[in-house]
Design a protein around this motif. Structure first.
Motif, PDB file in Angstrom:
ATOM      1  N   LEU A 122       0.825  -1.202   0.000  1.00 14.12           N
ATOM      2  CA  LEU A 122       0.000   0.000   0.000  1.00 14.12           C
ATOM      3  C   LEU A 122       0.866   1.262   0.000  1.00 14.12           C
ATOM      4  O   LEU A 122       0.529   2.259  -0.655  1.00 14.12           O
ATOM      5  CB  LEU A 122      -0.948  -0.010   1.203  1.00 14.12           C
ATOM      6  CG  LEU A 122      -2.079   1.020   1.203  1.00 14.12           C
ATOM      7  CD1 LEU A 122      -2.946   0.887  -0.046  1.00 14.12           C
ATOM      8  CD2 LEU A 122      -2.938   0.859   2.460  1.00 14.12           C
ATOM      9  N   SER A 123       1.983   1.235   0.714  1.00 10.66           N
ATOM     10  CA  SER A 123       2.918   2.371   0.696  1.00 10.66           C
ATOM     11  C   SER A 123       3.441   2.620  -0.720  1.00 10.66           C
ATOM     12  O   SER A 123       3.531   3.771  -1.165  1.00 10.66           O
ATOM     13  CB  SER A 123       4.094   2.109   1.651  1.00 10.66           C
ATOM     14  OG  SER A 123       3.683   2.121   2.995  1.00 10.66           O
ATOM     15  N   VAL A 124       3.798   1.547  -1.423  1.00 11.49           N
ATOM     16  CA  VAL A 124       4.268   1.682  -2.800  1.00 11.49           C
ATOM     17  C   VAL A 124       3.186   2.312  -3.676  1.00 11.49           C
ATOM     18  O   VAL A 124       3.468   3.172  -4.522  1.00 11.49           O
ATOM     19  CB  VAL A 124       4.680   0.311  -3.376  1.00 11.49           C
ATOM     20  CG1 VAL A 124       4.967   0.426  -4.878  1.00 11.49           C
ATOM     21  CG2 VAL A 124       5.912  -0.210  -2.665  1.00 11.49           C
ATOM     22  N   ALA A 125       1.939   1.909  -3.459  1.00 16.88           N
ATOM     23  CA  ALA A 125       0.830   2.462  -4.244  1.00 16.88           C
ATOM     24  C   ALA A 125       0.722   3.973  -4.041  1.00 16.88           C
ATOM     25  O   ALA A 125       0.485   4.723  -4.998  1.00 16.88           O
ATOM     26  CB  ALA A 125      -0.479   1.780  -3.857  1.00 16.88           C
ATOM     27  N   VAL A 126       0.910   4.439  -2.810  1.00 22.36           N
ATOM     28  CA  VAL A 126       0.862   5.881  -2.531  1.00 22.36           C
ATOM     29  C   VAL A 126       1.971   6.599  -3.290  1.00 22.36           C
ATOM     30  O   VAL A 126       1.745   7.635  -3.937  1.00 22.36           O
ATOM     31  CB  VAL A 126       0.977   6.150  -1.013  1.00 22.36           C
ATOM     32  CG1 VAL A 126       1.132   7.648  -0.750  1.00 22.36           C
ATOM     33  CG2 VAL A 126      -0.241   5.611  -0.276  1.00 22.36           C
TER      34      VAL A 126
END
Length: 444
Positions: free
Chosen positions: A207-211
């Motif tokens: 999810l951090s990568v998606a941000v």
């Protein structure tokens, strides 16, 4: 985009604007580490022991991601400060691709070595199975974690601290929310135990990568990842590794230290191994926020050095040291007066709680003085002086503490290991002051 605010804005407001988002994100990250351990501890003390045994290899993989990211961060900031945006973009692109390669290699190696590694410390097959289950899932997400941390260092290098804050907090909050669902089961989701804790960690990282991807694709940045920058540049790659490898070793040395100390402590009681694991979870709540100031300082020092603003470099170092010491002083007070309550969060075993109280009270004696070595290491990395930073790390994690722990445990039992921590911080602070002054004088 104009990044000259890094050398024009007053130093204190500048440092606070860069550091506070990091401090907040590090606090949330610390909270995640503690909450994650609390949920695992509710499974059983054996599950907590398995986590403690896996920690050195897991920490080593994170060290590779963060340490090489520090090299990316430093090179981007130095080139931007010198006004060379083309080189900054090349550093970002090469660093990102190399991070992907590191992730693939570590994923394969980590999964392969864990069974043998765990059997060095226990013959309990249930513990070994739990450790293998947890580590395999965590390592399957290593490429994702490497990408996340490469993006983090790129955004920090150009002053976008709020983006890295949002990305990290989003991932950590997701992890915290998923932990009870995946570990204990909820509705149609089956209880997965320790595997659920590992899966929650991986999903949070994704999810951090998606941000980062959303922000990268939708906003303007002073550096971009460009295909034309992929042409071979051995000199640049060499500089990335010249900073990154010492930083990796700096961050990985705690893994070597924990492995060494686990061997000493296991000879006295398995409870001491649990205590050491709990301590390393608790200390993140202090060292990660303090590291938030160091992370905020690092690109500023690099940029201002590249712009030849040496007076600002000195002021940045002094303010970061003061703020880090204040955080560590608060931690000292907490550990001295609430050590029993802290240990009680993770275990109900009276023997473990009693041993943990003693450990926290002794180790915390060295918290404040440790701010000297951590700040000096971060500043040296920001200046591209990775080898000097490594000298400090070797003193903290190998040269002083290992012989002291081995010697003192012969006289004081397990308590000798705890005394080795604060004695090491005093000695390392003295070395740090000498190394930093010499490095800064030489660079001028």
């Amino acid at each position: 985009m104009n990044e000259t605010f890094m050398k024009e804005k007053p130093v204190l407001p500048l440092l606070l604007s860069m550091a506070l988002p990091n401090v907040l994100s590090m606090l949330v990250n610390s909270l995640y580490n503690i909450v994650d351990s609390l949920f695992v501890a509710r499974i059983s003390e054996d599950a907590m022991t398995a986590l403690s045994l896996v920690f050195p290899i897991q920490n080593f993989s994170n060290a590779i991601a963060i340490g090489f990211g520090i090299g990316i961060n430093a090179m981007i900031a130095l080139y931007l400060g010198a006004g060379d945006s083309e080189k900054a973009e090349t550093a970002a692109t090469h660093g990102f691709v190399l991070s992907l390669v590191h992730g693939v290699v570590m994923m394969v190696v980590g999964i392969a070595i864990m069974p043998g590694f765990l059997r060095r410390f226990t013959q309990d097959e249930a513990l070994i199975a739990a450790g293998i289950t947890y580590s395999t899932i965590v390592f399957l997400f290593l490429v994702v974690n490497m990408v996340s941390l490469a993006f983090e260092k790129i955004f920090q290098a150009v002053g976008r601290m709020k983006v890295s804050m949002v990305a990290l907090i989003t991932g950590c909050v997701c992890n915290i929310l998923l932990d009870p669902v995946l570990i204990f089961g909820l509705g149609p989701v089956p209880a997965m135990g320790i595997a659920g804790a590992a899966l929650a960690t991986g999903i949070g990282q994704a999810l951090s990568v998606a941000v980062y991807l959303v922000v990268y694709l939708r906003t303007e940045l002073p550096v971009r990842l460009r295909r034309r920058c992929l042409r071979p540049d051995a000199a640049l790659d060499g500089r990335l590794y010249a900073i990154g490898i010492p930083a990796i070793l700096n961050l990985a040395l705690p893994s070597l230290l924990v492995t060494f100390l686990n061997g000493l402590l296991a000879a006295f009681s398995q409870s001491y191994v649990v205590v050491l694991g709990i301590y390393y979870k608790l200390q993140t709540f202090l060292y990660l926020p303090a590291n938030g100031f160091v992370q905020g300082m690092r690109p500023l020092i690099g940029y201002n050095y590249g712009a030849r603003e040496h007076a600002r470099v000195k002021k940045l170092f002094q303010l970061t040291l003061l703020m880090s010491a204040a955080i560590m002083a608060a931690g000292t007070v907490i550990c001295q007066f609430a050590s029993g309550q802290l240990m009680g969060l993770f275990t109900q075993n009276p023997e473990t709680i009693a041993a943990g109280q003693t450990a926290l009270r002794i180790i915390s004696i060295g918290f404040v003085i440790s701010a000297v070595s951590t700040t000096a290491s971060g500043a040296l990395e920001g200046l591209g002086k990775g080898a000097e930073s490594l000298v400090i790390a070797l003193c903290r994690y190998v040269i002083f503490i290992m012989p002291l722990a081995a010697l003192l445990c012969n006289w004081l039992g397990a308590d000798g290991v705890w005394h080795a921590f604060w004695l090491t911080e005093v000695l390392a602070a003295a070395v740090s002051g000498i190394v930093y002054r010499r490095a800064v004088t030489h660079k001028k």
